[in-house]
Design an enzyme around this catalytic site. Structure first.
Site, PDB file in Angstrom:
ATOM      1  N   PRO A  34     -39.770  10.763 -68.261  1.00 43.35           N
ATOM      2  CG  PRO A  34     -38.578  12.084 -69.740  1.00 43.35           C
ATOM      3  CD  PRO A  34     -38.468  11.300 -68.460  1.00 43.35           C
TER       4      PRO A  34
ATOM      5  CD  GLU B  59     -28.216  13.445 -70.907  1.00 43.73           C
ATOM      6  OE1 GLU B  59     -29.201  13.312 -71.977  1.00 43.73           O
ATOM      7  OE2 GLU B  59     -27.805  14.747 -70.884  1.00 43.73           O
TER       8      GLU B  59
ATOM      9  NE  ARG C  99     -55.557  19.689 -54.469  1.00 44.64           N
ATOM     10  CZ  ARG C  99     -56.972  19.540 -54.946  1.00 44.64           C
ATOM     11  NH1 ARG C  99     -57.385  18.315 -55.410  1.00 44.64           N
ATOM     12  NH2 ARG C  99     -57.834  20.200 -54.564  1.00 44.64           N
TER      13      ARG C  99
ATOM     14  CG  ASP D 282     -61.206  19.851 -56.481  1.00 45.71           C
ATOM     15  OD1 ASP D 282     -61.708  21.114 -56.521  1.00 45.71           O
ATOM     16  OD2 ASP D 282     -60.419  19.642 -55.734  1.00 45.71           O
TER      17      ASP D 282
HETATM   18  C1  4F9 Z   1     -40.270  13.374 -65.616  1.00 44.01           C
HETATM   19  C2  4F9 Z   1     -40.562  14.844 -67.460  1.00 44.01           C
HETATM   20  C3  4F9 Z   1     -41.320  13.223 -65.417  1.00 44.01           C
HETATM   21  C4  4F9 Z   1     -41.684  14.680 -67.403  1.00 44.01           C
HETATM   22  C5  4F9 Z   1     -37.210  14.356 -65.447  1.00 44.01           C
HETATM   23  C6  4F9 Z   1     -36.098  15.127 -67.158  1.00 44.01           C
HETATM   24  C7  4F9 Z   1     -39.500  14.530 -66.647  1.00 44.01           C
HETATM   25  C8  4F9 Z   1     -38.008  14.674 -66.461  1.00 44.01           C
HETATM   26  N1  4F9 Z   1     -42.172  13.769 -66.483  1.00 44.01           N
HETATM   27  N2  4F9 Z   1     -37.490  15.181 -67.535  1.00 44.01           N
HETATM   28  N3  4F9 Z   1     -35.823  14.766 -66.080  1.00 44.01           N
END
Ligand code: 4F9
Length: 262
Positions: free
Chosen positions: A88, A115, A153, A168
């Site tokens: 994230p 985590e 793709r 697209d």
């Molecule tokens: C990874 C959320 C990439 C969004 C990995 C928990 C994640 C994520 N983008 N959330 N582990």
């Protein structure tokens, strides 16, 4: 292009490799893809891949040693590949990033669980960190598959001529036009006449207007990021004239004077 996913759940990737465009890309040797089990690089009878966080608190952290060994293995198998951690905290995936990644010889995708991974792996082994959006997931496996699908793709030769990636949604920061197929009337709703007319230029024009109207209504932000083409500007200017005309008719006549007005 080589894809190596590092995960403690390699089975999650099996059905992903086995369908549609991804399967075809593998069969035509446009890509190779494998999921490597991080656990195979863990020591001891239990081959443990996680541990409690220093400093205490809830949750577990992925141990650095098995991950580092798995990454070293992947780098040896895929020289020149970029090591990406799905997290994230990464830069947000979009079509520009997908295009950038599609030009690399390979991607090593680190899928974290719990985590997250030990910070020292981020600092020493990770070259790029990518997020697929701001929401909570339990692991990086689905983000890795999303990333692979967008990238695969775009690899030349993966999509047939019919389905060129150029056309697209998002390829040019415009939403796609509406689509219709048979029957021509479905539950009293007819397909727009122009699409049945065989008039190629008129159909193209209708599709451009459909793309623009959807983007204006649903994703204004895409248009603000983008240089409009001359034919697109003409369409928007015509709409402005039409809308101004409607508004003027209201102020000149007064609402009460209009047929059916309140
Ligand atoms: C990874 C959320 C990439 C969004 C990995 C928990 C994640 C994520 N983008 N959330 N582990």
């Amino acid at each position: 292009m080589k894809f190596i996913a590092l995960t403690i759940f390699p089975e999650m990737f099996q059905s992903f490799w086995e369908y549609g465009i991804v399967k075809r890309a593998i069969e035509s040797n446009s890509i190779t893809a494998e999921a490597v089990n991080i656990r195979d690089f863990a020591q001891g009878r239990h081959q443990i891949t996680d541990d409690r966080p220093f400093g205490g608190g809830n949750g577990m952290v992925m141990k650095p040693e098995p991950l580092a060994a798995a990454i070293r293995h992947a780098v040896a198998v895929a020289p020149g590949a970029r090591t990406v951690y799905l997290s994230p905290q990464g830069r947000r995936l979009d079509q520009t990033i997908a295009t950038e990644l599609s030009m690399l010889p390979g991607l090593i995708l680190i899928c974290g669980r719990y985590e997250g991974i030990d910070e020292r792996i981020c600092q020493t082994c990770v070259e790029d960190e990518i997020s697929i959006g701001d929401y909570v997931l339990t692991g990086g496996e689905l983000p890795a598959m999303v990333l692979m699908e967008t990238v695969i793709r775009l690899i030349p030769g993966v999509l047939g001529g019919e389905e060129s990636a150029q056309k697209d949604s998002f390829a040019n920061n415009l939403l796609e036009h509406a689509h219709y197929t048979r029957p021509a009337v479905f539950e009293q709703e007819a397909v727009p006449d122009v699409l049945l007319s065989g008039h190629h230029a008129a159909i193209e024009r209708w599709r451009l207007e459909s793309s623009l109207i959807r983007t204006v209504l649903k994703r204004k932000d895409l248009l603000l990021q983008r240089r409009l083409a001359p034919d697109e500007i003409k369409v928007l200017q015509q709409w402005r004239l039409d809308i101004e005309h409607i508004l003027q008719s209201q102020s000149v006549c007064g609402a009460g004077a209009l047929p059916g007005g309140q």
